[in-house]
Design an enzyme around this catalytic site. Sequence first.
Site, mmCIF file in Angstrom:
data_model
loop_
_atom_site.group_PDB
_atom_site.id
_atom_site.type_symbol
_atom_site.label_atom_id
_atom_site.label_comp_id
_atom_site.label_asym_id
_atom_site.label_seq_id
_atom_site.Cartn_x
_atom_site.Cartn_y
_atom_site.Cartn_z
ATOM 1 N N GLU A 163 0.795 -1.228 0.000
ATOM 2 C CA GLU A 163 0.000 0.000 0.000
ATOM 3 C C GLU A 163 0.834 1.288 0.000
ATOM 4 O O GLU A 163 0.773 2.079 0.958
ATOM 5 C CB GLU A 163 -0.950 0.006 1.209
ATOM 6 C CG GLU A 163 -1.891 -1.184 1.260
ATOM 7 C CD GLU A 163 -2.979 -1.044 2.329
ATOM 8 O OE1 GLU A 163 -2.924 -0.101 3.126
ATOM 9 O OE2 GLU A 163 -3.904 -1.876 2.337
ATOM 10 N N GLU A 379 -5.366 -8.632 1.029
ATOM 11 C CA GLU A 379 -6.018 -8.265 2.296
ATOM 12 C C GLU A 379 -7.496 -8.026 2.036
ATOM 13 O O GLU A 379 -7.858 -7.346 1.066
ATOM 14 C CB GLU A 379 -5.452 -6.968 2.901
ATOM 15 C CG GLU A 379 -4.096 -7.104 3.536
ATOM 16 C CD GLU A 379 -3.567 -5.799 4.143
ATOM 17 O OE1 GLU A 379 -4.384 -4.944 4.557
ATOM 18 O OE2 GLU A 379 -2.340 -5.647 4.179
#
Length: 470
Positions: A163, A379
């Site tokens: 991320e 995720e």
Amino acid sequence: MNFPRDFLWGAATAAFQIEGANTEDGRGESIWDRFCRTEGNIADGSDGSQACDHYHRWPDDLDLAKWLNLNAWRFSVAWPRIQPTADGKINQKGLDFYSRLVDGMLERGLAPYMTLYHWDLPQYLQDKGGWESRETVDRFVEYATIVGRALGDRVASIATFNEPFVTAYLGHWMGVHAPGIQNPATSVQVTHHQLLSHGRAVQALRQEGVKAPLGIVLNLAPVHPASDRSQDIRASDRHDVAQNRLYLDGLFLGKYPERCTELLGVEPKITEGDMEVISTPIDFLGVNYYRRAIGSADGVPSPHFLRKENREDLAQRQAPQSSSTNGAAQDKEFKRTVELPPGAQITAMGWEVYHEGLRECLEDIKRRYANAPPIYITESGAAFDDEMVDGRVDDPRRTAYLQGQIAALGRAMSNGVDVRGYFVWSLLDNFEWALGYSKRFGITHIDYATQQRTPKESALWYRHFVGTQR
Ligand code: FCB
């Protein structure tokens, strides 16, 4: 839907959030250790010094994953364990820890999905400018090479970054994550340097002959305008560029979106050749999905994106639509994005439950980027205020959340998106960054006083479901 038999069903973790032992075996200081020490940065005043004590309890944790029928485990390597000091010297004890961990996974039939950078930059690099400095790019490549040489023939995959948007935006624009900087120009430069580090590391690892597939993990969100008013469409475009397009266009088109400077108001400094490096072909893309974003010119920011001095109390954070506009002066335009439509079902993070968004993100990648590689959902999960009653944690909303996500994933795959695995965030309750231990994302409950692990009902459901897929 039945998923392919060789589909991976796993759970994801990150070093700083679970390991603890942050001065043990020569580990150096990370920017998160430092950030936690400033009062007001972490909602419950906690830090990562103990976390889930995974550094000592990892054999039990791997046993648990095996018992849950999982066949993959996503983890990250703490850079300050590998190169604890500014001279970059290798700390063998740090490497040995991950080597034992990876062997432990292999012994239990868990494919090791490794991430090199999940936000814990060595503090000595931050002291020299951190991700804003181009020198950090060289240091990352060196670190990636060290880890790749040691583990690259045993892990099932290597993701360079987790991320990069969150590091850039929450860490350097909003300042609510380490290193706590609030500067849009820095934020955009940090994006560029992370992507450049990614591309250079992929090239270096391939040169080393590392066999593991190489990729990166992005958190993506479909962005919907709140209305068809032009200012709401513009707010959506701005968010879409900041969170999705900068990264996807950079990686798969070798250029940043044309309107990037106009919409964000800042421009990264790019050296000739950088974009070719950034768009070096990769073997997989990791997608983390939590929620959509809704673009509105009059929206207020999600309160947990605000620094404490601009925040209401924690309870109000869970009802973002009622928060005040206190912090709106902070970054003028970009964060003026509402995150919640009225009546939305929300999690303990105040995040809207919106499963279709996963399918939308995946189909968007397929539609726009013909050269995108196979995808893993690295995720997906939700925080709820769990309660332990008589030794049991009954968390039907989490189970329903996972079911909704997996169903949306199935629809995307039926529509032709090539997805190879799904990782729940997270195996264990853990240190949820600026929110400390106040938010529980685990399918396993942690009693932080005793370190007792208790699989929640959602874990038992996941175990059963995964069992039916083999
Ligand atoms: C993601 C992070 C992960 C965790 C979840 C809830 O943004 O990658 O570490 O904090 O959110």
